[in-house]
Design a protein around this motif. Structure first.
Motif, PDB file in Angstrom:
ATOM      1  N   TRP A 219       0.801  -1.232   0.000  1.00  0.00           N
ATOM      2  CA  TRP A 219       0.000   0.000   0.000  1.00  0.00           C
ATOM      3  C   TRP A 219       0.841   1.295   0.000  1.00  0.00           C
ATOM      4  CZ3 TRP A 219      -5.013   0.826  -0.977  1.00  0.00           C
ATOM      5  CH2 TRP A 219      -5.548   2.076  -0.654  1.00  0.00           C
ATOM      6  N   PRO A 220       1.800   1.455   0.901  1.00  0.00           N
ATOM      7  CA  PRO A 220       2.601   2.693   0.864  1.00  0.00           C
ATOM      8  C   PRO A 220       3.351   2.878  -0.460  1.00  0.00           C
ATOM      9  CG  PRO A 220       2.913   1.545   2.942  1.00  0.00           C
ATOM     10  CD  PRO A 220       2.182   0.611   2.031  1.00  0.00           C
ATOM     11  N   TYR A 221       3.766   1.769  -1.082  1.00  0.00           N
ATOM     12  CA  TYR A 221       4.479   1.869  -2.353  1.00  0.00           C
ATOM     13  C   TYR A 221       3.543   2.380  -3.443  1.00  0.00           C
ATOM     14  CZ  TYR A 221       7.731   0.589  -6.079  1.00  0.00           C
ATOM     15  OH  TYR A 221       8.583   0.628  -7.155  1.00  0.00           O
ATOM     16  N   LEU A 222       2.297   1.900  -3.436  1.00  0.00           N
ATOM     17  CA  LEU A 222       1.324   2.356  -4.439  1.00  0.00           C
ATOM     18  C   LEU A 222       0.969   3.820  -4.257  1.00  0.00           C
ATOM     19  CD1 LEU A 222      -1.145  -0.702  -4.475  1.00  0.00           C
ATOM     20  CD2 LEU A 222       0.606  -0.160  -6.176  1.00  0.00           C
ATOM     21  N   LEU A 252      -4.094   6.051 -14.004  1.00  0.00           N
ATOM     22  CA  LEU A 252      -4.599   6.557 -12.718  1.00  0.00           C
ATOM     23  C   LEU A 252      -5.866   5.808 -12.307  1.00  0.00           C
ATOM     24  CD1 LEU A 252      -4.279   8.613 -10.439  1.00  0.00           C
ATOM     25  CD2 LEU A 252      -5.684  10.209 -11.807  1.00  0.00           C
ATOM     26  N   GLY A 253      -6.751   5.550 -13.293  1.00  0.00           N
ATOM     27  CA  GLY A 253      -7.986   4.821 -12.994  1.00  0.00           C
ATOM     28  C   GLY A 253      -7.711   3.393 -12.552  1.00  0.00           C
ATOM     29  N   LEU A 254      -6.748   2.731 -13.268  1.00  0.00           N
ATOM     30  CA  LEU A 254      -6.404   1.355 -12.893  1.00  0.00           C
ATOM     31  C   LEU A 254      -5.790   1.302 -11.487  1.00  0.00           C
ATOM     32  CD1 LEU A 254      -4.909   0.006 -16.265  1.00  0.00           C
ATOM     33  CD2 LEU A 254      -7.073  -0.656 -15.162  1.00  0.00           C
ATOM     34  N   LEU A 255      -4.945   2.296 -11.173  1.00  0.00           N
ATOM     35  CA  LEU A 255      -4.357   2.339  -9.825  1.00  0.00           C
ATOM     36  C   LEU A 255      -5.434   2.500  -8.760  1.00  0.00           C
ATOM     37  CD1 LEU A 255      -1.863   2.435  -8.005  1.00  0.00           C
ATOM     38  CD2 LEU A 255      -1.797   4.921  -8.353  1.00  0.00           C
ATOM     39  N   ALA A 256      -6.426   3.367  -9.063  1.00  0.00           N
ATOM     40  CA  ALA A 256      -7.535   3.564  -8.116  1.00  0.00           C
ATOM     41  C   ALA A 256      -8.307   2.265  -7.902  1.00  0.00           C
ATOM     42  CB  ALA A 256      -8.466   4.669  -8.617  1.00  0.00           C
ATOM     43  N   LEU A 257      -8.545   1.523  -9.030  1.00  0.00           N
ATOM     44  CA  LEU A 257      -9.256   0.243  -8.910  1.00  0.00           C
ATOM     45  C   LEU A 257      -8.448  -0.772  -8.113  1.00  0.00           C
ATOM     46  CD1 LEU A 257     -10.747  -0.135 -12.532  1.00  0.00           C
ATOM     47  CD2 LEU A 257     -11.998   0.344 -10.420  1.00  0.00           C
ATOM     48  N   ILE A 258      -7.131  -0.799  -8.356  1.00  0.00           N
ATOM     49  CA  ILE A 258      -6.270  -1.726  -7.606  1.00  0.00           C
ATOM     50  C   ILE A 258      -6.306  -1.392  -6.118  1.00  0.00           C
ATOM     51  CG2 ILE A 258      -3.864  -2.399  -7.208  1.00  0.00           C
ATOM     52  CD1 ILE A 258      -3.430  -2.075 -10.238  1.00  0.00           C
ATOM     53  N   MET A 259      -6.271  -0.096  -5.800  1.00  0.00           N
ATOM     54  CA  MET A 259      -6.294   0.305  -4.404  1.00  0.00           C
ATOM     55  C   MET A 259      -7.629  -0.049  -3.746  1.00  0.00           C
ATOM     56  SD  MET A 259      -4.316   3.959  -4.831  1.00  0.00           S
ATOM     57  CE  MET A 259      -4.434   4.409  -3.095  1.00  0.00           C
ATOM     58  N   ILE A 260      -8.747   0.183  -4.486  1.00  0.00           N
ATOM     59  CA  ILE A 260     -10.068  -0.178  -3.951  1.00  0.00           C
ATOM     60  C   ILE A 260     -10.167  -1.687  -3.749  1.00  0.00           C
ATOM     61  CG2 ILE A 260     -12.536  -0.251  -4.464  1.00  0.00           C
ATOM     62  CD1 ILE A 260     -12.148   2.437  -5.949  1.00  0.00           C
ATOM     63  N   GLY A 261      -9.678  -2.444  -4.752  1.00  0.00           N
ATOM     64  CA  GLY A 261      -9.696  -3.900  -4.636  1.00  0.00           C
ATOM     65  C   GLY A 261      -8.868  -4.397  -3.468  1.00  0.00           C
ATOM     66  N   SER A 262      -7.718  -3.745  -3.257  1.00  0.00           N
ATOM     67  CA  SER A 262      -6.851  -4.131  -2.134  1.00  0.00           C
ATOM     68  C   SER A 262      -7.572  -3.939  -0.808  1.00  0.00           C
ATOM     69  CB  SER A 262      -5.567  -3.292  -2.157  1.00  0.00           C
ATOM     70  OG  SER A 262      -4.839  -3.534  -3.338  1.00  0.00           O
ATOM     71  N   ARG A 263      -8.276  -2.797  -0.699  1.00  0.00           N
ATOM     72  CA  ARG A 263      -9.010  -2.540   0.541  1.00  0.00           C
ATOM     73  C   ARG A 263     -10.136  -3.543   0.743  1.00  0.00           C
ATOM     74  NH1 ARG A 263      -5.809  -0.269   4.010  1.00  0.00           N
ATOM     75  NH2 ARG A 263      -5.257   1.908   3.564  1.00  0.00           N
ATOM     76  N   ILE A 264     -10.821  -3.916  -0.341  1.00  0.00           N
ATOM     77  CA  ILE A 264     -11.914  -4.892  -0.224  1.00  0.00           C
ATOM     78  C   ILE A 264     -11.370  -6.253   0.216  1.00  0.00           C
ATOM     79  CG2 ILE A 264     -13.619  -6.204  -1.547  1.00  0.00           C
ATOM     80  CD1 ILE A 264     -14.056  -3.680  -3.264  1.00  0.00           C
ATOM     81  N   ILE A 265     -10.254  -6.670  -0.422  1.00  0.00           N
ATOM     82  CA  ILE A 265      -9.640  -7.957  -0.037  1.00  0.00           C
ATOM     83  C   ILE A 265      -9.169  -7.920   1.413  1.00  0.00           C
ATOM     84  CG2 ILE A 265      -7.673  -9.481  -0.485  1.00  0.00           C
ATOM     85  CD1 ILE A 265      -7.881  -8.665  -3.435  1.00  0.00           C
ATOM     86  N   GLU A 266      -8.612  -6.775   1.825  1.00  0.00           N
ATOM     87  CA  GLU A 266      -8.142  -6.634   3.204  1.00  0.00           C
ATOM     88  C   GLU A 266      -9.290  -6.777   4.197  1.00  0.00           C
ATOM     89  OE1 GLU A 266      -4.903  -3.810   5.448  1.00  0.00           O
ATOM     90  OE2 GLU A 266      -6.356  -2.856   4.129  1.00  0.00           O
ATOM     91  N   GLU A 267     -10.452  -6.187   3.863  1.00  0.00           N
ATOM     92  CA  GLU A 267     -11.613  -6.306   4.752  1.00  0.00           C
ATOM     93  C   GLU A 267     -12.132  -7.738   4.793  1.00  0.00           C
ATOM     94  OE1 GLU A 267     -12.861  -4.125   6.852  1.00  0.00           O
ATOM     95  OE2 GLU A 267     -11.194  -2.830   6.261  1.00  0.00           O
ATOM     96  N   ILE A 268     -12.109  -8.417   3.614  1.00  0.00           N
ATOM     97  CA  ILE A 268     -12.555  -9.817   3.582  1.00  0.00           C
ATOM     98  C   ILE A 268     -11.650 -10.680   4.454  1.00  0.00           C
ATOM     99  CG2 ILE A 268     -12.783 -11.854   2.098  1.00  0.00           C
ATOM    100  CD1 ILE A 268     -13.674  -9.970  -0.153  1.00  0.00           C
ATOM    101  N   THR A 269     -10.337 -10.435   4.346  1.00  0.00           N
ATOM    102  CA  THR A 269      -9.412 -11.216   5.197  1.00  0.00           C
ATOM    103  C   THR A 269      -9.669 -10.945   6.671  1.00  0.00           C
ATOM    104  OG1 THR A 269      -7.727  -9.487   5.049  1.00  0.00           O
ATOM    105  CG2 THR A 269      -7.630 -11.254   3.410  1.00  0.00           C
ATOM    106  N   ASN A 270     -10.023  -9.699   7.008  1.00  0.00           N
ATOM    107  CA  ASN A 270     -10.326  -9.381   8.414  1.00  0.00           C
ATOM    108  C   ASN A 270     -11.538 -10.161   8.898  1.00  0.00           C
ATOM    109  OD1 ASN A 270      -8.208  -7.593   8.706  1.00  0.00           O
ATOM    110  ND2 ASN A 270      -9.412  -5.805   8.084  1.00  0.00           N
TER     111      ASN A 270
END
Length: 778
Positions: A219-222, A252-270
């Motif tokens: 995340w910080p790298y992105l 920029l749009g793809l990066l935003a989608l990757i970041m949103i997807g990362s957050r969704i996966i992170e919540e699912i793992t939680n």
């Protein structure tokens, strides 16, 4: 038994009396003068003499109390000036041990006159008892160790009761486990085995942790390097590697989608983590509690009489939960956060090694301070447990004895007594929080200082040099901020470790406890019991220092009704407890149908020996379940029949739901007589071959007593019955009576025969009761 030896100083001195070391048969240390002052000394035995050696304590000598350190002979003791007295063994008669307050006195008659021989603390009482038996054997012309059963011969050396590393006395000498020197890794490995059953769930849990950690590292790298230095700076060369050269808006749009997807996966793992943690934690706690409860159930009655209920409840409930905290939340997090920190520093090093060095420069100080502070958590966790146990025990005593407290108006006094242990618990909690805060402050301080340094030095490099880009600086700041979570966790993990392993150690103390009553391998089964009982030379005491029963010899025929009479504390209840093997005899044997009870199957023994005690207990549940406690397969008709025989059917029928009425724990809704009758019904339904009635009618009125006695007349037919009663009139129909006084059978016969002996104890007790009844009737 400890192999005591006289010091060289004493051996040299007694040579003057032509006594050599080879002549010494038995030695016992003594440590008190007759005035109650500490001394050094020994008593010793030869074939002709009993010797006493005493000396004042030399200057600078240290007296070690039992339970602190093994007392070893040292130079001070050997250099002491001993006074030696010799007594002709032929002139000594009636040698015996007198128990004092905190001490014992060895006395005898010497040449026809009373004489004090030696005084000592209870530390050496067991050795003194053996010394007295040696002396009596020599007096009686036997070998000095004749008739001394294997128990004394197998007694452990006193030094084996202490930890060889720190000198602390073992809490349980049978296990030889020192709480101070216990290997924490061994405890850790044992607890870990409980989680292997759920290894599939734990594997998924680790994967979810790893996935969440990977996202948090990326995340910080992105948000730093990729966003600022490549997309916003329109770095076409970098985007070309992904086929996005010149397509900055799409990137920029793809990066935003990757970041949103990362957050969704992170919540699912939680969510997955919380669900799996709840499942594994509750299942493991259940397994641990089951093992602890099973271990407690196997332990002997003596274990429970020496422990407070509140303390045991704390172990079963509180400690079981504490064990799982570190293993469920701690171990995966240690692994994941540890990997996260390593990967983060590797990435930071690859970006800029100078900035990475600045970020981790305080880590050695952090490690050093952690090592210094960690031992305090272990000690404080133990203190907190002891404080919790004291609070639980006090609350349990108060709730159990609520009627007595209110009857004597002691509510305010009990509140005052509760305040002290409660304040101790508060202080223990505060001390733990203080030490925990030191960890938190230390870790937070390192993290904050590192973050400030990164900002200051990073901004300097961005403004004054071209070594660092803005994106790299933001990435570094993001990684340092990202370390906040792992650092906060490591500030807590040592507390979790200490509390968990500390609690596990206490649980394993119970699980590893060895029952005093152990069934032998391949025990004898009681397939067709007759009910014949024989006691031969039975001696027993709850403590080493005092025998409750002494040399009891008794034979009870099949189907005989034996009444047991005696003053309070004479040993009547102890006698029947030994027959049902709630305790094991110290000396002698107890046989049922010619087989030693130690050789019998415990399940068969308990099935064929039922007891109605003066201390009845009613379990939480329906009346029917309480009556069927000893025979869960009983039908409703059998339960009602047993209740009728016990005179309980009438009052049970008047209850709101009859036999299905739920009664509270300990039968608080019932009178003493009602509880006693349910207890009698319970014994009737168990259908034992041997029936023990320990004050079975003590809590009922005269009318109810007569009804129960009529029922018992039917019940005892075909059964061997031992009936203890203070009301001697209830034993008129007994085939035989024995009178126990001071641990010995002093009278035996029928009710009429004993009553004829006007000088006997039975006649005097019966006369007192008749006079008491006459006054009451008047």
């Amino acid at each position: 038994m400890k192999d005591n030896k006289l010091t060289k100083n004493i051996l040299n001195k007694i040579k003057e009396y032509k006594i050599h070391e080879s002549d010494i048969l038995s030695v016992c240390p003594i440590d008190l003068s007759f005035e109650g002052e500490y001394i050094l000394g020994y008593i010793f035995l030869t074939k002709d003499y009993l010797g006493v050696c005493e000396s004042d304590i030399p200057s600078g000598y240290t007296h070690f109390f039992r339970g602190t350190k093994v007392h070893k002979k040292d130079e001070d003791e050997d250099l002491a000036e001993y006074e030696v007295k010799l007594f002709d063994l032929k002139k000594i008669e009636h040698i015996h041990v007198e128990r004092m307050i905190g001490a014992v006195l060895l006395s005898a008659e010497y040449d026809g006159s009373p004489m004090k021989i030696a005084s000592l603390t209870n530390t050496y009482l067991e050795q003194l008892n053996l010394f007295v038996r040696h002396t009596k054997n020599i007096k009686n012309g036997k070998d000095f160790d004749a008739d001394i059963v294997g128990k004394e011969a197998e007694e452990e050396d006193e030094e084996l009761l202490y930890c060889p590393i720190c000198g602390t006395m073992y809490p349980d000498p049978a296990k030889k486990v020192c709480p101070k020197c216990t290997n924490k890794r061994t405890i850790f490995a044992r607890v870990l085995k409980y989680f292997f059953k759920y290894r599939f769930s734990i594997a998924i849990l680790f994967l979810s942790y790893a996935l969440g950690a990977a996202i948090s590292v990326v995340w910080p790298y992105l948000t730093g390097k990729v966003l600022f230095d490549h997309i916003l700076e329109k770095d076409s060369e970098y985007l070309a590697t992904f086929g996005l050269a010149g397509k900055f808006t799409l990137a920029l749009g793809l990066l935003a989608l990757i970041m949103i997807g990362s957050r969704i996966i992170e919540e699912i793992t939680n969510v997955v983590q919380m669900a799996l943690m709840a499942r594994v934690a509750t299942s493991t706690v259940n397994d641990i509690k089951t093992d602890v409860f099973s271990a407690m159930s196997r332990l002997s009655l003596n274990f429970f009489t020496s422990k407070q209920t509140g303390g045991l409840m704390t172990r079963v409930l509180s400690d079981s939960n504490r064990v799982t905290e570190f293993f469920i939340d701690g171990i995966p997090s240690v692994f994941i956060h540890g990997i996260t920190i390593i990967i983060t520093f590797v990435v930071m090093y690859r970006l800029n090694w100078q900035m990475a060095l600045i970020a981790c420069i305080l880590l050695p100080l952090l490690v050093f301070m952690t090592v210094k502070l960690r031992p305090g958590l272990w000690n404080l966790s133990g203190k907190r447990h002891r404080a919790e146990k004291a609070v639980s025990s006090k609350a349990n005593d108060n709730l159990t004895g609520a009627r007595v407290v209110k009857a004597f108006g002691q509510e305010d006094a009990e509140i005052e007594r509760f305040t002290n242990p409660n304040n101790n618990l508060k202080d223990a909690e505060i001390n733990i929080v203080k030490l925990r805060n030191k960890f938190t402050i230390l870790y937070s301080l390192v993290q904050e200082i590192s973050s400030i340094w990164i900002w200051i030095i990073g901004v300097f490099f961005v403004l004054k040099t071209d070594k660092i880009d803005l994106g790299v600086l933001l990435t570094f700041v993001g990684y340092v901020a990202h370390l906040n979570g792992p650092m906060n966790f490591f500030s807590r993990v040592f507390r979790m470790w200490s509390e968990s392993i500390n609690a596990a150690q206490r649980l394993f103390e119970i699980i590893d406890s060895i029952p005093e009553i152990v069934e032998k391998e391949n025990p004898v089964r009681l397939m067709k019991p007759r009910g014949e009982i024989e006691l031969s030379n039975v001696t027993f005491g709850y403590t080493v220092s005092r025998n409750v029963l002494k040399n009891i010899n008794l034979k009870v025929k099949e189907g005989e009704v034996l009444g047991i009479v005696g003053r309070s504390g004479a040993g009547k209840s102890t006698l029947v407890n030994l027959i049902s093997r709630l305790y094991d005899v110290k000396e002698g044997s107890i046989k049922i149908d010619g087989v030693d009870v130690k050789d019998l199957s415990l399940s068969d023994l308990r099935k064929n020996v039922a007891m109605v005690s003066q201390d009845t207990y009613i379990f939480m549940g329906s009346v029917a379940k309480n009556i069927a406690y000893g025979n869960e397969n009983a039908t409703g008709e059998e339960i009602i029949r047993a209740a009728k025989l016990a005179g309980a059917h009438d009052f049970i029928s008047k209850m709101p739901d009859g036999y299905d009425t739920v009664i509270g724990a300990s039968g608080k809704d019932l009178s003493g007589g009602e509880k006693q009758r349910i207890s009698i019904a319970r014994a009737i339904l168990a259908d034992p071959k041997i029936l023990i009635l320990d004050e079975a009618t003590a809590s009922v009125d005269t009318e109810t007593e007569k009804a129960i006695q009529n029922s018992l007349k039917l019940l005892v037919k075909g059964r061997t019955t031992l009936s203890i009663a203070h009301r001697l009139s209830t034993l008129r129909d007994a085939d035989r009576l024995i009178v126990i006084d001071n641990g010995r059978i002093v009278e035996e016969g029928t009710h009429a025969e004993l009553d004829k002996n006007e000088d006997g104890i039975f006649h005097k007790l019966n006369e007192l009761q008749n006079k008491s009844l006459a006054v009451t009737n008047f």
